[in-house]
Design an enzyme around this catalytic site. Structure first.
Site, PDB file in Angstrom:
ATOM      1  N   GLU A 139     -63.687  31.798  -1.150  1.00 31.42           N
ATOM      2  CA  GLU A 139     -62.431  31.542  -1.569  1.00 31.42           C
ATOM      3  C   GLU A 139     -62.402  29.950  -2.389  1.00 31.42           C
ATOM      4  OE1 GLU A 139     -59.705  32.346   1.612  1.00 31.42           O
ATOM      5  OE2 GLU A 139     -58.301  30.993   1.057  1.00 31.42           O
ATOM      6  N   ASN A 181     -60.294  30.800   6.884  1.00 34.59           N
ATOM      7  CA  ASN A 181     -59.559  32.102   6.984  1.00 34.59           C
ATOM      8  C   ASN A 181     -60.604  33.009   7.359  1.00 34.59           C
ATOM      9  OD1 ASN A 181     -57.216  31.277   6.071  1.00 34.59           O
ATOM     10  ND2 ASN A 181     -57.932  31.289   3.985  1.00 34.59           N
ATOM     11  N   GLU A 265     -50.428  29.687   7.113  1.00 36.76           N
ATOM     12  CA  GLU A 265     -50.634  30.840   6.309  1.00 36.76           C
ATOM     13  C   GLU A 265     -51.050  32.212   6.519  1.00 36.76           C
ATOM     14  OE1 GLU A 265     -51.520  28.109   1.978  1.00 36.76           O
ATOM     15  OE2 GLU A 265     -53.201  28.933   3.190  1.00 36.76           O
ATOM     16  N   ASP A 344     -51.064  19.964  -1.357  1.00 37.33           N
ATOM     17  CA  ASP A 344     -52.512  20.753  -1.379  1.00 37.33           C
ATOM     18  C   ASP A 344     -53.337  20.417  -2.502  1.00 37.33           C
ATOM     19  OD1 ASP A 344     -54.389  22.642  -0.544  1.00 37.33           O
ATOM     20  OD2 ASP A 344     -53.060  24.191  -1.274  1.00 37.33           O
ATOM     21  N   GLU A 372     -60.093  23.381  -6.781  1.00 30.66           N
ATOM     22  CA  GLU A 372     -58.886  24.643  -7.090  1.00 30.66           C
ATOM     23  C   GLU A 372     -57.983  24.134  -8.133  1.00 30.66           C
ATOM     24  OE1 GLU A 372     -57.659  25.541  -3.363  1.00 30.66           O
ATOM     25  OE2 GLU A 372     -55.986  26.866  -4.102  1.00 30.66           O
ATOM     26  N   TRP A 520     -43.427  29.298  -1.707  1.00 35.32           N
ATOM     27  CA  TRP A 520     -44.378  28.180  -1.393  1.00 35.32           C
ATOM     28  C   TRP A 520     -43.952  26.848  -1.226  1.00 35.32           C
ATOM     29  CZ3 TRP A 520     -48.875  30.519   0.573  1.00 35.32           C
ATOM     30  CH2 TRP A 520     -48.827  31.983   0.121  1.00 35.32           C
TER      31      TRP A 520
END
Lengths: 658, 658
Positions: A139, A181, A265, A344, A372, A520
């Site tokens: 991820e 996750n 989430e 984030d 990211e 979001w």
């Protein structure tokens, strides 16, 4: 399976073939073996000298000294002799890696080498969080597939060891190998299905002073245990975890503990049962306490089903709102892991106010070196200057030293369970990190976590030299690119702290309105009149989560730093910044400048083409070429968007498309 | 495998048990068998009467009459007798379906029934294009998975037959079963691997007067034949296709031909070899000509790698630019299939100018009843009013009747190879079309293709009655919803012909800037000053592709119809439309109105809850509920976007979010 050695290159410095290095050591066991092996690799590579273990008089003496921190070391080197003392085997190993690094950086013969250091790690926990999935995907991974997992299996091979060497060489002492996750097969990592392989991996890690951690599924009692619930206050659930912990530590002695993403989430957590995060974390903490285990509980909890029409909810407030009421309620072996900013991992955010809030709770900071939101390892973006700024931020807690560095290192409140974590940027690409220059973040994070006073510039130079050799032009050029990379990325992407102007889902490339009407909680609310979210008392009152005088500093538009001013305030385009420029002119200027800088990176690299290995050059060139083009997309889309909406022309009359 | 019968419900009208219906027929073979079977189903259901074949005196006489079109029919019914004549078995079957429909609509006993009709199809080809993939997925499919393919296999079962019945009952005479994007296994449909199953399917289709067509891969000579190229001018390639055609018609006698998407959105085609579309199409045409085969060649060719910064390229010009120079060069068994508009199935577009351009080339129009851009069968959007408008558009070709209906039916130039196609909206959902009301588009398209003078309102009423029975409140309510649905969807989505304000990729939901900076050539270029693309001579000059006076009508902002004004012109928000409203006020008003209409659909449905089958009601209610909520998202996002950028308030002071 081929891959590079990154910064552990040990290139030939001086051919001293024939002169053996005698090493004596008061340490035994796997870590001592690793140290010796590394000395052999290093001296073999750099001097063509062999290394022999001796009992008595030695060139390099590795000594135990209980007065020194077990992860620290004291070195005295000169006249062909090295004495390296540590209170523990990890400190000794770190000293050996440092010694080899210093030798390589010095460039001369071993006999001319002289060096002294007395150091100890700034942070108890220095951790990497890998978001690797058991199907081999990662991820937010930008460097190929996982080398920990493949086809629902744990993978252990030579790369596991080389990963451990690289990671240990910069002082990382804990690694979470699986994604936060936790779904499907990953839920079963804490079961007989995987203990065998995990034990092999753990032994390799242990030989490099690295503790293995796993992310767990809060609903494991149901998924694995067949229970009907996962309520942390249910005695059956508590018992299940106690037995599970016993089993884990039996199968994996020395195991570190769990990383938990709960009620975040869509992941399961204690909320389902009307319980608090403290209930959830403490239940796990009690289960692992008998074995010295730790529970790292993530604070990335917010409403991810917000309606953009609702201007009252303000996502940055969420972590503080969720966790401040629980301060003091967590067990001592629970550590709250808090992202550096309240959003984030944007290219610029204020520091999460929770750091300045919690006083009776263990805290770790979570950074992300997986890029990211900072170019995904296709753009160069060396993050240590940014992380260092974050660590230096004073949270203004009355009565204690309260820079973030103080708070997460335990200095403020005397915590032991605390430190720094980073979401890792590695994968099975040949060069480990996709972009060769991205390895500087892996290297740099470890170095900074060990020594929060380290200068990001020094770290960059060091990394370049270790990776690409000591040619001054190479070192100067690549160091300059690294040091300019974060400022450039900030300039051509997201101005003045506004953030989030990226394509949804993949988080790559410009999309000014990409998240604007989504669920979001990440809005810029740009209109013809201005942009930004007012977060002072006339707005969402987010500022109030900071201690004074920080609160007022941010709330007052005249004192709020330019680089964060659109995070804290809604401003007209004509507002004049402290820089003297208007907001709109700042947007235009930085976007033109940032894209120019990216173009400069490419030409800088091209100028040292002949000084670099061809393959590394080609890889970097291809990515810098893309970055140059992509930075122009960023520049033009952002500038056009704001020109269209503001109807204000660029003062310098540069090309902005209609 | 359960599924509904859609409009072939044959509910009990009058119980006339015991009275057999005697049917005589001058037709024999599979189609005649289908007709008899359908009569049995219809009379059994509606009157509980059995049907018997007789040689002499009959209640229903099916007669051959060479003077009548082979796909037309003449009916005289009264006093319990029906005489149905046709020049061919297809016309006879269509007559039988019409008879049963009329009986159901009349509602009374067979003996009281009186009806006369003399009709022939308006279009030679009336075709469905299924975009079904062989893995069972459907590109732009919103009704479940494919019932033609599963796991790379062709599926033939009872549903195949019921599909054929439904499709034939509305006059469709040709079906392409596989996606125009032909990849992987689908390339092999024209090989021994699949002929067996295809033959079974084809026989079922043939019994309902439907010709089977396949989409083919232009690179098949390479992928299947192992050739090194697919150059249409290469003798080896030509030979390969000739042999392949021979093989296909041997295995699948009566096969229809190929649908080809070439040099479009990345699909292979003649451009690779420096050849034209005519070269490519004619090569295939020559191969299939000996067997009476047809080549349907899609004109959806445009630059899908455009740079948004380039304002010179204008995507709507592409089809005309690509194909006009080739007019007259295509073989007679080639048909160019042209999308109704120059963009791509938007809720509103002008008619593609190519229809008014080509004079010596066979043309078909391609509609889409799969609601890709019109609510994806979660929103109700009955498209026949829109299609009818398109068909009525006069393209102003000097000297010939040149409504689109004239051009595609062959009336303008005497073509035989022409007609109407629609991208189908079916899947293996229980109700075939996801939304129960979406079946009206399947039904309606067939009816309209057969009779281009049919009133969409009549078609809607007819479909409602056939599907849900004759209760007046049900018929009035659902018909009203259908008739208001396209106007409502247009209102709350895309104003004044601007189009494309949808989420990229999935094409669902609002995203005003979703495609704005992308490579697809679909830009609104909204700024503080206005929006739209100027396509007159001061702009991209797209208007010039239309014949006069259409060209001038569109080019002159004072004569350009309001509903297309932002397609043709860039206008300030304060421009006053012919309606008297400003552009911005039109945007606000239509978005409030559209969302209100959607809300009205739900309450209208709720008012007839007790008059509908529970399961159908629940399905429709769930979707109309979603539509209502989603239409508010559309309303608010569009209104907010334009309020933010224009800085002009709603005259009526309604709630627009900041």
């Amino acid at each position: 399976m081929t891959y590079t050695n990154c910064w552990l290159t040990y290139p030939l410095l001086v051919d001293e073939t024939g002169k053996t290095i005698a090493v004596s050591s008061e340490f035994t066991g796997p870590v001592a073996d690793s140290a010796l092996e590394e000395l052999k690799a290093g001296f073999g590579g750099m001097y063509r000298r062999s290394v022999a273990s001796v009992a008595g008089e030695a060139d390099i003496a590795l000594k135990k000294n209980e007065k020194i921190h077990p992860e620290g070391y004291r070195v005295t080197a000169g006249n062909g002799k090295v004495v390296l003392e540590s209170g523990g085997e990890r400190g000794m190993l770190y000293g050996v890696f440092s010694l080899l690094r210093q030798l390589q950086l010095s460039g001369g013969s071993f006999n001319d080498f002289s060096w002294q250091q007395d150091t100890a790690p700034a942070n108890p926990l220095r951790m990497l969080n890998h978001w690797d999935n058991m199907d081999g995907s990662i991820e937010r991974g930008y460097s190929g597939s996982s080398f920990f997992f493949e086809n629902e299996e744990v993978v252990v091979n030579q790369r596991t060891k080389d990963y451990a060497r690289l990671t240990s060489s910069v002082g990382i002492n804990a690694v979470v190998i699986n994604n936060v996750n936790v779904v499907k097969a990953a839920s079963w990592l804490i079961s007989d299905r995987y203990y065998g392989k995990l034990r092999q991996m753990q032994e390799i890690f242990a030989a490099y002073g690295i503790d293995l951690y796993l992310s767990i599924n809060f609903a494991a009692p149901m998924e694995l245990g067949g229970l009907t619930l996962s309520d942390p206050c249910d005695p059956g659930v508590q018992q299940w975890w106690k037995e599970k912990a016993k089993e884990i530590w039996q199968k994996l002695p020395g195991f570190g503990g769990f990383l938990v993403k709960a009620d975040s989430e869509g992941r399961p957590g204690p909320f389902t049962y009307g319980r608090t995060h403290a209930d959830g974390a403490n239940m796990l903490a009690d289960a692992v306490a008998p074995f010295g285990g730790k529970i790292i509980w993530r604070c990335f909890v917010y409403n991810c089903r917000q309606d953009w029409r609702d201007a009252k909810i303000d996502r940055p407030k969420a972590a503080y709102d969720n966790f401040m009421p629980l301060d003091g309620q967590f067990r001592d072996n629970v550590i709250l892991q808090i992202k550096n900013g309240p959003m984030d991992f944007q290219v610029r955010e204020p520091v999460a106010p929770l750091f300045g809030g919690l006083k009776h709770t263990n805290m770790m900071i979570e950074f992300q070196i997986a890029q990211e939101y900072t170019g995904q390892q296709r753009h160069v973006c060396y993050l240590m200057p940014w992380f260092r700024q974050v660590l230096e931020q004073d949270m203004c807690v009355p009565g204690v030293p309260s820079r973030v560095a103080d708070l997460v290192s335990g200095r403020s409140y005397g915590n032991q369970n605390c430190g720094m974590a980073a979401v890792a940027n590695t994968g099975n690409d040949l060069n480990w990190t996709g972009h060769d220059l991205a390895a500087a973040n892996w290297y740099g994070f470890g170095r900074l976590a060990y020594d929060m006073t380290a200068d990001p510039l020094d770290i960059a130079r060091e990394w370049v030299q270790l990776t690409f050799g000591s040619n001054a032009q190479v070192v100067d050029t690549l160091t300059a690119i690294l040091m300019d990379s974060w400022p450039a990325y900030e300039k051509y992407t997201s101005p003045l702290g506004i953030g989030w102007m990226v394509s949804p889902n993949n988080h790559y490339g410009p999309s000014v309105d990409g998240y604007e009407y989504d669920r979001w909680g990440t809005y810029h609310r740009a209109s013809h009149r201005g942009l930004g979210v007012e977060r002072g008392r006339t707005g969402t009152d987010y500022c109030r989560q900071y201690n004074e005088p920080l609160c007022s500093l941010y709330e007052n538009v005249d004192t709020c730093p330019d680089e964060l001013v659109l995070f804290f305030h809604r401003l007209p385009y004509t507002h004049r910044l402290k820089s003297g420029k208007t907001v709109i002119q700042h947007i235009y200027d930085t976007h033109f400048e940032g894209a120019e800088m990216a173009e400069g990176f490419l030409s800088k690299l091209e100028a040292i083409k002949n000084l670099l290995p061809e393959d590394a050059y080609d890889r970097m060139h291809q990515r810098l070429q893309h970055q140059m083009e992509h930075s122009k997309d960023w520049r033009d889309i952002i500038n056009t968007y704001f020109h269209r909406i503001s109807d204000i022309d660029d003062e310098q009359g540069r090309k902005i498309y209609d």
